[in-house]
Design a protein around this motif. Structure first.
Motif, PDB file in Angstrom:
ATOM      1  N   VAL A 197     -21.421  -1.619   0.610  1.00 43.27           N
ATOM      2  CA  VAL A 197     -20.327  -0.911  -0.034  1.00 43.27           C
ATOM      3  C   VAL A 197     -19.199  -1.901  -0.312  1.00 43.27           C
ATOM      4  O   VAL A 197     -18.774  -2.623   0.579  1.00 43.27           O
ATOM      5  CB  VAL A 197     -19.805   0.247   0.844  1.00 43.27           C
ATOM      6  CG1 VAL A 197     -18.633   0.940   0.153  1.00 43.27           C
ATOM      7  CG2 VAL A 197     -20.920   1.231   1.139  1.00 43.27           C
ATOM      8  N   GLN A 198     -18.735  -1.905  -1.551  1.00 43.92           N
ATOM      9  CA  GLN A 198     -17.584  -2.725  -1.902  1.00 43.92           C
ATOM     10  C   GLN A 198     -16.385  -1.799  -2.111  1.00 43.92           C
ATOM     11  O   GLN A 198     -16.510  -0.727  -2.697  1.00 43.92           O
ATOM     12  CB  GLN A 198     -17.866  -3.531  -3.168  1.00 43.92           C
ATOM     13  CG  GLN A 198     -18.911  -4.618  -2.964  1.00 43.92           C
ATOM     14  CD  GLN A 198     -19.097  -5.473  -4.194  1.00 43.92           C
ATOM     15  OE1 GLN A 198     -18.986  -4.997  -5.314  1.00 43.92           O
ATOM     16  NE2 GLN A 198     -19.362  -6.752  -3.977  1.00 43.92           N
ATOM     17  N   LEU A 199     -15.220  -2.245  -1.633  1.00 44.49           N
ATOM     18  CA  LEU A 199     -14.026  -1.414  -1.651  1.00 44.49           C
ATOM     19  C   LEU A 199     -12.898  -2.110  -2.393  1.00 44.49           C
ATOM     20  O   LEU A 199     -12.709  -3.327  -2.249  1.00 44.49           O
ATOM     21  CB  LEU A 199     -13.577  -1.110  -0.222  1.00 44.49           C
ATOM     22  CG  LEU A 199     -14.625  -0.469   0.684  1.00 44.49           C
ATOM     23  CD1 LEU A 199     -14.097  -0.367   2.107  1.00 44.49           C
ATOM     24  CD2 LEU A 199     -15.023   0.894   0.165  1.00 44.49           C
ATOM     25  N   GLN A 200     -12.133  -1.340  -3.153  1.00 39.46           N
ATOM     26  CA  GLN A 200     -11.005  -1.865  -3.912  1.00 39.46           C
ATOM     27  C   GLN A 200      -9.811  -0.943  -3.694  1.00 39.46           C
ATOM     28  O   GLN A 200      -9.794   0.178  -4.193  1.00 39.46           O
ATOM     29  CB  GLN A 200     -11.349  -1.926  -5.400  1.00 39.46           C
ATOM     30  CG  GLN A 200     -10.235  -2.459  -6.288  1.00 39.46           C
ATOM     31  CD  GLN A 200     -10.110  -3.968  -6.226  1.00 39.46           C
ATOM     32  OE1 GLN A 200     -11.080  -4.667  -6.010  1.00 39.46           O
ATOM     33  NE2 GLN A 200      -8.898  -4.453  -6.393  1.00 39.46           N
ATOM     34  N   ALA A 201      -8.824  -1.445  -2.948  1.00 41.76           N
ATOM     35  CA  ALA A 201      -7.630  -0.657  -2.667  1.00 41.76           C
ATOM     36  C   ALA A 201      -6.563  -0.884  -3.722  1.00 41.76           C
ATOM     37  O   ALA A 201      -6.435  -1.988  -4.269  1.00 41.76           O
ATOM     38  CB  ALA A 201      -7.084  -1.018  -1.286  1.00 41.76           C
ATOM     39  N   SER A 202      -5.777   0.157  -3.987  1.00 42.73           N
ATOM     40  CA  SER A 202      -4.693   0.059  -4.958  1.00 42.73           C
ATOM     41  C   SER A 202      -3.631   1.097  -4.643  1.00 42.73           C
ATOM     42  O   SER A 202      -3.843   1.970  -3.786  1.00 42.73           O
ATOM     43  CB  SER A 202      -5.224   0.271  -6.380  1.00 42.73           C
ATOM     44  OG  SER A 202      -5.781   1.564  -6.509  1.00 42.73           O
ATOM     45  N   GLY A 203      -2.506   1.006  -5.344  1.00 42.98           N
ATOM     46  CA  GLY A 203      -1.464   2.005  -5.210  1.00 42.98           C
ATOM     47  C   GLY A 203      -0.246   1.572  -4.425  1.00 42.98           C
ATOM     48  O   GLY A 203       0.722   2.328  -4.312  1.00 42.98           O
ATOM     49  N   GLY A 204      -0.281   0.394  -3.852  1.00 44.89           N
ATOM     50  CA  GLY A 204       0.877  -0.080  -3.112  1.00 44.89           C
ATOM     51  C   GLY A 204       2.044  -0.397  -4.026  1.00 44.89           C
ATOM     52  O   GLY A 204       1.908  -0.430  -5.250  1.00 44.89           O
ATOM     53  N   GLY A 205       3.196  -0.629  -3.429  1.00 46.17           N
ATOM     54  CA  GLY A 205       4.384  -0.959  -4.207  1.00 46.17           C
ATOM     55  C   GLY A 205       5.627  -0.906  -3.363  1.00 46.17           C
ATOM     56  O   GLY A 205       5.563  -0.825  -2.136  1.00 46.17           O
ATOM     57  N   LEU A 206       6.764  -0.954  -4.046  1.00 47.39           N
ATOM     58  CA  LEU A 206       8.067  -0.905  -3.393  1.00 47.39           C
ATOM     59  C   LEU A 206       8.634   0.500  -3.533  1.00 47.39           C
ATOM     60  O   LEU A 206       8.682   1.052  -4.641  1.00 47.39           O
ATOM     61  CB  LEU A 206       8.996  -1.926  -4.040  1.00 47.39           C
ATOM     62  CG  LEU A 206      10.453  -1.930  -3.574  1.00 47.39           C
ATOM     63  CD1 LEU A 206      10.540  -2.298  -2.096  1.00 47.39           C
ATOM     64  CD2 LEU A 206      11.276  -2.895  -4.427  1.00 47.39           C
ATOM     65  N   VAL A 207       9.077   1.062  -2.426  1.00 50.24           N
ATOM     66  CA  VAL A 207       9.626   2.414  -2.433  1.00 50.24           C
ATOM     67  C   VAL A 207      10.787   2.479  -1.449  1.00 50.24           C
ATOM     68  O   VAL A 207      10.811   1.740  -0.454  1.00 50.24           O
ATOM     69  CB  VAL A 207       8.531   3.445  -2.089  1.00 50.24           C
ATOM     70  CG1 VAL A 207       7.997   3.230  -0.684  1.00 50.24           C
ATOM     71  CG2 VAL A 207       9.015   4.868  -2.287  1.00 50.24           C
ATOM     72  N   GLN A 208      11.740   3.350  -1.721  1.00 42.45           N
ATOM     73  CA  GLN A 208      12.851   3.528  -0.796  1.00 42.45           C
ATOM     74  C   GLN A 208      12.449   4.408   0.378  1.00 42.45           C
ATOM     75  O   GLN A 208      11.530   5.238   0.261  1.00 42.45           O
ATOM     76  CB  GLN A 208      14.035   4.156  -1.521  1.00 42.45           C
ATOM     77  CG  GLN A 208      14.725   3.233  -2.507  1.00 42.45           C
ATOM     78  CD  GLN A 208      16.002   3.826  -3.056  1.00 42.45           C
ATOM     79  OE1 GLN A 208      16.146   5.039  -3.127  1.00 42.45           O
ATOM     80  NE2 GLN A 208      16.932   2.963  -3.448  1.00 42.45           N
ATOM     81  N   ALA A 209      13.127   4.236   1.471  1.00 42.35           N
ATOM     82  CA  ALA A 209      12.880   5.073   2.644  1.00 42.35           C
ATOM     83  C   ALA A 209      13.017   6.541   2.264  1.00 42.35           C
ATOM     84  O   ALA A 209      13.929   6.917   1.526  1.00 42.35           O
ATOM     85  CB  ALA A 209      13.854   4.712   3.756  1.00 42.35           C
ATOM     86  N   GLY A 210      12.087   7.339   2.762  1.00 40.52           N
ATOM     87  CA  GLY A 210      12.056   8.748   2.423  1.00 40.52           C
ATOM     88  C   GLY A 210      11.170   9.066   1.229  1.00 40.52           C
ATOM     89  O   GLY A 210      10.886  10.234   0.959  1.00 40.52           O
ATOM     90  N   GLY A 211      10.733   8.040   0.532  1.00 42.76           N
ATOM     91  CA  GLY A 211       9.900   8.236  -0.645  1.00 42.76           C
ATOM     92  C   GLY A 211       8.428   8.388  -0.301  1.00 42.76           C
ATOM     93  O   GLY A 211       8.044   8.441   0.877  1.00 42.76           O
ATOM     94  N   SER A 212       7.619   8.459  -1.357  1.00 39.69           N
ATOM     95  CA  SER A 212       6.182   8.690  -1.192  1.00 39.69           C
ATOM     96  C   SER A 212       5.370   7.710  -2.030  1.00 39.69           C
ATOM     97  O   SER A 212       5.836   7.223  -3.064  1.00 39.69           O
ATOM     98  CB  SER A 212       5.812  10.116  -1.624  1.00 39.69           C
ATOM     99  OG  SER A 212       6.466  11.073  -0.832  1.00 39.69           O
ATOM    100  N   LEU A 213       4.168   7.455  -1.563  1.00 45.36           N
ATOM    101  CA  LEU A 213       3.188   6.677  -2.301  1.00 45.36           C
ATOM    102  C   LEU A 213       1.809   7.253  -2.016  1.00 45.36           C
ATOM    103  O   LEU A 213       1.585   7.816  -0.938  1.00 45.36           O
ATOM    104  CB  LEU A 213       3.193   5.200  -1.880  1.00 45.36           C
ATOM    105  CG  LEU A 213       4.256   4.254  -2.435  1.00 45.36           C
ATOM    106  CD1 LEU A 213       4.123   2.882  -1.777  1.00 45.36           C
ATOM    107  CD2 LEU A 213       4.164   4.141  -3.933  1.00 45.36           C
ATOM    108  N   ARG A 214       0.901   7.077  -2.957  1.00 47.62           N
ATOM    109  CA  ARG A 214      -0.485   7.439  -2.712  1.00 47.62           C
ATOM    110  C   ARG A 214      -1.364   6.218  -2.943  1.00 47.62           C
ATOM    111  O   ARG A 214      -1.381   5.654  -4.042  1.00 47.62           O
ATOM    112  CB  ARG A 214      -0.958   8.584  -3.606  1.00 47.62           C
ATOM    113  CG  ARG A 214      -2.353   9.080  -3.191  1.00 47.62           C
ATOM    114  CD  ARG A 214      -2.801  10.292  -3.953  1.00 47.62           C
ATOM    115  NE  ARG A 214      -3.356   9.964  -5.262  1.00 47.62           N
ATOM    116  CZ  ARG A 214      -4.237  10.721  -5.904  1.00 47.62           C
ATOM    117  NH1 ARG A 214      -4.664  11.852  -5.352  1.00 47.62           N
ATOM    118  NH2 ARG A 214      -4.673  10.361  -7.096  1.00 47.62           N
ATOM    119  N   LEU A 215      -2.060   5.840  -1.915  1.00 48.18           N
ATOM    120  CA  LEU A 215      -3.003   4.735  -2.007  1.00 48.18           C
ATOM    121  C   LEU A 215      -4.385   5.273  -2.363  1.00 48.18           C
ATOM    122  O   LEU A 215      -4.762   6.372  -1.953  1.00 48.18           O
ATOM    123  CB  LEU A 215      -3.074   3.971  -0.692  1.00 48.18           C
ATOM    124  CG  LEU A 215      -1.759   3.444  -0.123  1.00 48.18           C
ATOM    125  CD1 LEU A 215      -2.026   2.641   1.142  1.00 48.18           C
ATOM    126  CD2 LEU A 215      -0.993   2.640  -1.141  1.00 48.18           C
TER     127      LEU A 215
END
Length: 121
Positions: free
Chosen positions: A1-19
């Motif tokens: 199985v090969q895996l490719q992660a994405s979705g990271g970035g810069l966000v302010q405290a209290g914010g949201s991200l989806r990886l």
């Protein structure tokens, strides 16, 4: 199985991200999956894990109640929804698959390349 992660970035405290973690190979759908993170100068730490069908999930103490792990086997993709982010969540996040287990994630035998999450205060 090969895996490719994405979705990271810069966000302010209290914010949201989806990886996201895109997987190739047939064994993804039968395998437990997990997310881990590593901050500068620290060891890699467990974040969350999920069984093959999404029926069972596990979380590290520091993220429980804020992060949600999920998967879409039809799309061969693992997700990590991160809400109410804190500066201490800043790290490189890695996805991993445990092809020897379908329920409990024991040990990753394949890892993604990591995606950087930075949370500013």
């Amino acid at each position: 199985v090969q895996l490719q992660a994405s979705g990271g970035g810069l966000v302010q405290a209290g914010g949201s991200l989806r990886l996201s973690c895109a997987a190739s190979g047939r064994t993804f759908r039968r395998s437990a999956m997990g997310w881990f993170r590593q901050a500068p100068g620290k060891e890699r730490a467990f974040v969350a894990a999920i069984s093959w069908n999404g029926g069972t999930t596990y979380y590290g103490e520091s993220v429980r109640g804020r992060f949600t792990i999920s998967r879409d086997n039809a799309k061969n993709t693992l997700y990590l929804q991160m809400n109410n982010l804190k500066p201490e969540d800043s790290a490189v996040y890695y996805c991993a698959v445990d092809t020897s287990s379908s329920t409990l994630f024991v040990s990753g035998d394949s890892w993604g390349q990591g995606t950087l999450v930075t949370v500013s205060s």
